[in-house]
Design a protein around this motif. Structure first.
Motif, PDB file in Angstrom:
ATOM      1  N   ARG A 114       0.819  -1.225   0.000  1.00  0.00           N
ATOM      2  CA  ARG A 114       0.000   0.000   0.000  1.00  0.00           C
ATOM      3  C   ARG A 114       0.849   1.270   0.000  1.00  0.00           C
ATOM      4  O   ARG A 114       0.330   2.365  -0.160  1.00  0.00           O
ATOM      5  N   GLY A 115       2.143   1.115   0.246  1.00  0.00           N
ATOM      6  CA  GLY A 115       3.019   2.287   0.278  1.00  0.00           C
ATOM      7  C   GLY A 115       3.306   2.726   1.699  1.00  0.00           C
ATOM      8  O   GLY A 115       2.543   2.419   2.624  1.00  0.00           O
ATOM      9  N   PRO A 116       4.441   3.444   1.887  1.00  0.00           N
ATOM     10  CA  PRO A 116       4.908   3.790   3.239  1.00  0.00           C
ATOM     11  C   PRO A 116       3.926   4.657   4.038  1.00  0.00           C
ATOM     12  O   PRO A 116       3.795   4.477   5.255  1.00  0.00           O
ATOM     13  N   ILE A 129       6.174   4.287  24.026  1.00  0.00           N
ATOM     14  CA  ILE A 129       5.995   3.450  22.842  1.00  0.00           C
ATOM     15  C   ILE A 129       7.369   3.050  22.311  1.00  0.00           C
ATOM     16  O   ILE A 129       8.290   3.871  22.291  1.00  0.00           O
ATOM     17  N   GLY A 130       7.488   1.808  21.885  1.00  0.00           N
ATOM     18  CA  GLY A 130       8.705   1.343  21.223  1.00  0.00           C
ATOM     19  C   GLY A 130       8.335   0.736  19.882  1.00  0.00           C
ATOM     20  O   GLY A 130       7.425  -0.086  19.808  1.00  0.00           O
ATOM     21  N   ILE A 131       9.003   1.173  18.838  1.00  0.00           N
ATOM     22  CA  ILE A 131       8.709   0.661  17.490  1.00  0.00           C
ATOM     23  C   ILE A 131      10.006   0.160  16.864  1.00  0.00           C
ATOM     24  O   ILE A 131      11.006   0.877  16.838  1.00  0.00           O
ATOM     25  N   ALA A 132       9.988  -1.077  16.371  1.00  0.00           N
ATOM     26  CA  ALA A 132      11.152  -1.630  15.675  1.00  0.00           C
ATOM     27  C   ALA A 132      10.811  -1.790  14.207  1.00  0.00           C
ATOM     28  O   ALA A 132       9.733  -2.262  13.864  1.00  0.00           O
ATOM     29  N   VAL A 133      11.742  -1.358  13.349  1.00  0.00           N
ATOM     30  CA  VAL A 133      11.542  -1.495  11.904  1.00  0.00           C
ATOM     31  C   VAL A 133      12.820  -2.060  11.272  1.00  0.00           C
ATOM     32  O   VAL A 133      13.904  -1.928  11.837  1.00  0.00           O
ATOM     33  N   PRO A 134      12.699  -2.686  10.092  1.00  0.00           N
ATOM     34  CA  PRO A 134      13.894  -3.204   9.412  1.00  0.00           C
ATOM     35  C   PRO A 134      14.595  -2.122   8.597  1.00  0.00           C
ATOM     36  O   PRO A 134      14.057  -1.030   8.426  1.00  0.00           O
ATOM     37  N   GLY A 135      15.788  -2.429   8.113  1.00  0.00           N
ATOM     38  CA  GLY A 135      16.495  -1.507   7.222  1.00  0.00           C
ATOM     39  C   GLY A 135      17.533  -0.685   7.952  1.00  0.00           C
ATOM     40  O   GLY A 135      18.143  -1.140   8.901  1.00  0.00           O
ATOM     41  N   VAL A 136      17.725   0.545   7.487  1.00  0.00           N
ATOM     42  CA  VAL A 136      18.647   1.466   8.153  1.00  0.00           C
ATOM     43  C   VAL A 136      17.811   2.380   9.044  1.00  0.00           C
ATOM     44  O   VAL A 136      16.856   2.999   8.583  1.00  0.00           O
ATOM     45  N   VAL A 137      18.173   2.420  10.332  1.00  0.00           N
ATOM     46  CA  VAL A 137      17.374   3.175  11.295  1.00  0.00           C
ATOM     47  C   VAL A 137      18.281   4.127  12.063  1.00  0.00           C
ATOM     48  O   VAL A 137      19.253   3.700  12.672  1.00  0.00           O
ATOM     49  N   ASP A 138      17.975   5.405  12.021  1.00  0.00           N
ATOM     50  CA  ASP A 138      18.699   6.395  12.815  1.00  0.00           C
ATOM     51  C   ASP A 138      17.960   6.532  14.149  1.00  0.00           C
ATOM     52  O   ASP A 138      16.971   7.246  14.263  1.00  0.00           O
ATOM     53  N   GLU A 139      18.458   5.794  15.149  1.00  0.00           N
ATOM     54  CA  GLU A 139      17.740   5.731  16.420  1.00  0.00           C
ATOM     55  C   GLU A 139      17.800   7.065  17.155  1.00  0.00           C
ATOM     56  O   GLU A 139      16.865   7.458  17.835  1.00  0.00           O
ATOM     57  N   ALA A 140      18.939   7.783  17.020  1.00  0.00           N
ATOM     58  CA  ALA A 140      19.082   9.053  17.738  1.00  0.00           C
ATOM     59  C   ALA A 140      18.055  10.077  17.253  1.00  0.00           C
ATOM     60  O   ALA A 140      17.483  10.815  18.049  1.00  0.00           O
ATOM     61  N   VAL A 181      15.306   5.412   8.050  1.00  0.00           N
ATOM     62  CA  VAL A 181      16.044   6.019   6.941  1.00  0.00           C
ATOM     63  C   VAL A 181      15.775   5.314   5.613  1.00  0.00           C
ATOM     64  O   VAL A 181      15.545   5.949   4.599  1.00  0.00           O
ATOM     65  N   TRP A 182      15.780   3.981   5.664  1.00  0.00           N
ATOM     66  CA  TRP A 182      15.664   3.222   4.418  1.00  0.00           C
ATOM     67  C   TRP A 182      15.252   1.798   4.737  1.00  0.00           C
ATOM     68  O   TRP A 182      15.750   1.204   5.683  1.00  0.00           O
ATOM     69  N   SER A 183      14.317   1.280   4.004  1.00  0.00           N
ATOM     70  CA  SER A 183      13.975  -0.126   4.163  1.00  0.00           C
ATOM     71  C   SER A 183      13.491  -0.693   2.841  1.00  0.00           C
ATOM     72  O   SER A 183      12.606  -0.127   2.193  1.00  0.00           O
ATOM     73  N   ALA A 184      14.107  -1.826   2.438  1.00  0.00           N
ATOM     74  CA  ALA A 184      13.752  -2.436   1.155  1.00  0.00           C
ATOM     75  C   ALA A 184      12.343  -3.017   1.213  1.00  0.00           C
ATOM     76  O   ALA A 184      11.547  -2.824   0.299  1.00  0.00           O
ATOM     77  N   ASN A 185      12.004  -3.716   2.325  1.00  0.00           N
ATOM     78  CA  ASN A 185      10.740  -4.455   2.293  1.00  0.00           C
ATOM     79  C   ASN A 185       9.531  -3.714   2.858  1.00  0.00           C
ATOM     80  O   ASN A 185       8.397  -4.153   2.674  1.00  0.00           O
ATOM     81  N   VAL A 186       9.737  -2.601   3.547  1.00  0.00           N
ATOM     82  CA  VAL A 186       8.573  -1.815   3.994  1.00  0.00           C
ATOM     83  C   VAL A 186       8.455  -0.520   3.186  1.00  0.00           C
ATOM     84  O   VAL A 186       7.420   0.134   3.179  1.00  0.00           O
ATOM     85  N   GLY A 187       9.521  -0.147   2.473  1.00  0.00           N
ATOM     86  CA  GLY A 187       9.454   1.015   1.584  1.00  0.00           C
ATOM     87  C   GLY A 187       9.717   2.353   2.265  1.00  0.00           C
ATOM     88  O   GLY A 187       9.475   3.403   1.677  1.00  0.00           O
ATOM     89  N   PHE A 188      10.209   2.348   3.526  1.00  0.00           N
ATOM     90  CA  PHE A 188      10.459   3.620   4.212  1.00  0.00           C
ATOM     91  C   PHE A 188      11.647   4.369   3.606  1.00  0.00           C
ATOM     92  O   PHE A 188      12.676   3.778   3.296  1.00  0.00           O
ATOM     93  N   ASP A 217      13.422   7.913   4.883  1.00  0.00           N
ATOM     94  CA  ASP A 217      13.462   9.073   5.781  1.00  0.00           C
ATOM     95  C   ASP A 217      12.108   9.386   6.416  1.00  0.00           C
ATOM     96  O   ASP A 217      11.623  10.518   6.338  1.00  0.00           O
ATOM     97  N   VAL A 218      11.517   8.385   7.050  1.00  0.00           N
ATOM     98  CA  VAL A 218      10.235   8.589   7.734  1.00  0.00           C
ATOM     99  C   VAL A 218      10.515   8.931   9.209  1.00  0.00           C
ATOM    100  O   VAL A 218      11.095   8.121   9.939  1.00  0.00           O
ATOM    101  N   PRO A 219      10.118  10.131   9.664  1.00  0.00           N
ATOM    102  CA  PRO A 219      10.371  10.523  11.065  1.00  0.00           C
ATOM    103  C   PRO A 219       9.354   9.876  11.995  1.00  0.00           C
ATOM    104  O   PRO A 219       8.528  10.547  12.637  1.00  0.00           O
ATOM    105  N   LEU A 220       9.435   8.557  12.096  1.00  0.00           N
ATOM    106  CA  LEU A 220       8.401   7.776  12.773  1.00  0.00           C
ATOM    107  C   LEU A 220       8.251   8.139  14.254  1.00  0.00           C
ATOM    108  O   LEU A 220       7.147   8.178  14.791  1.00  0.00           O
TER     109      LEU A 220
END
Ligand SMILES: [Zn+2]
Length: 317
Positions: A44-46, A74-85, A90-97, A99-102
């Motif tokens: 469905r898209g990011p 709240i704690g959220i874990a996502v795949p890919g490259v994640v800037d935790e700070a 930042v980037w995820s192949a399988n979820v399509g994120f 630079d999403v400021p989640l």
């Protein structure tokens, strides 16, 4: 917090994967009081996925309140490259994120402190603090599934890296003349020894049809009953894994390596030959204990909860 004797706090934890999300309300002692699973529907898209994540978190917070708990983070874990700070996916192949400021989106919508983490790093955090690495101060968690990724956890904290990309042990080159990896380079560990690579290799040699892979679990079983081709494919993968883990040990000098992901479910079929192969590769390095993960596919969700709980401790400090 409510009065004496009872801690009614819970955190909302979500582990977002390419196909599904594992979600829970978790008490400060690490016990889940409610668990839920939802489809990700990444196609469905990011933007739609982000909306689903926030909607599920909101729903869980409401259920917590209805059950007499107080959601505190709240704690959220996502795949890919994640800037935790910065709290950015930042980037995820399988979820399509991209630079999403989640973290900020969650804070805005739910008004609760939020932590964003990387799925394998928080999985490693959970295994190190609550699972198979419990009691060890230096743990390397290695998840072997479709790909291979690792988390280096010291004193209960997983190293993130300068760019949110620490732990990419799957892209250590172990066979320069080996098959090309999804990342573009030849002979990466995950191109040789991931669960999908093992299945693919077996199918290729068995009947020349790499498009019809046998699962790695099936290869392990066939190897165990003495089928020569399966035994050879399994041995080759184990040797490559041992090379990758030996490099990991040279870099990190851990007490315990915890193996997770689908391939670890092979249990002793994997652990016994891998321990022997790793032992052969140790020279002056101390040999780590090699154990199977204990938390199964709940590790990511529990780890997301631990990150959320850590934000409370950090706030108090
Ligand atoms: Zn690679």
């Amino acid at each position: 917090m409510s009065g004496a004797g009872r801690d009614d706090r819970v955190v909302v934890a979500l582990d977002v994967g390419g196909t599904g999300m594992k979600c829970a309300l978790v008490r400060p002692d690490g016990v889940a009081v409610r668990t839920e699973r939802h489809p990700t529907d990444a196609a469905r898209g990011p933007a739609a996925v982000v909306d689903t994540i926030l909607g599920i978190a909101e729903g869980l917070a409401a259920k917590a309140r209805a059950d007499g708990f107080t959601p505190v983070a709240i704690g959220i874990a996502v795949p890919g490259v994640v800037d935790e700070a910065r709290g950015v996916a930042v980037w995820s192949a399988n979820v399509g994120f991209r630079d999403v400021p989640l973290r900020d989106l969650a804070v805005r919508r739910l008004g609760l402190p939020t932590a964003l983490g990387h799925d394998v790093r928080v999985g490693g955090l959970a295994e190190a603090r609550l699972g198979a690495g419990r009691g060890a101060d230096h743990v390397l968690f290695v998840a072997i599934g479709t790909g291979i990724a690792a988390a280096h956890v010291v004193g209960g904290v997983a190293a993130v890296g300068a760019h949110g990309a620490a732990g990419e042990i799957g892209h250590i080159m172990v066979r320069p003349d080996g098959p090309r990896c999804g990342c573009g380079r030849p002979g990466c560990l995950e191109a040789v020894a991931s669960a999908s690579a093992i299945g693919r290799r077996y199918a290729e040699l068995a009947d020349g049809r790499p498009d019809a892979p046998v699962t790695a679990a099936a290869v392990a079983e066939r190897a165990a009953v003495g089928e020569p081709l399966a035994a050879e494919v399994w041995r080759t993968a184990v040797e490559a894994l041992a090379d990758g883990l030996a490099t990991g040990q040279a870099l990190f000098d851990v007490t315990t390596i915890v193996l997770g992901g689908g391939l670890a479910q092979a249990g002793d079929l994997l652990l016994v030959p891998l321990r022997a192969a790793l032992h052969e590769r140790m020279t002056f390095h101390r040999e780590p204990q090699l154990v199977a993960a204990a938390l199964g596919d709940e590790a990511g969700c529990l780890g997301a909860a631990l990150l959320a709980l850590d934000t409370l401790t950090a706030d108090r400090a």
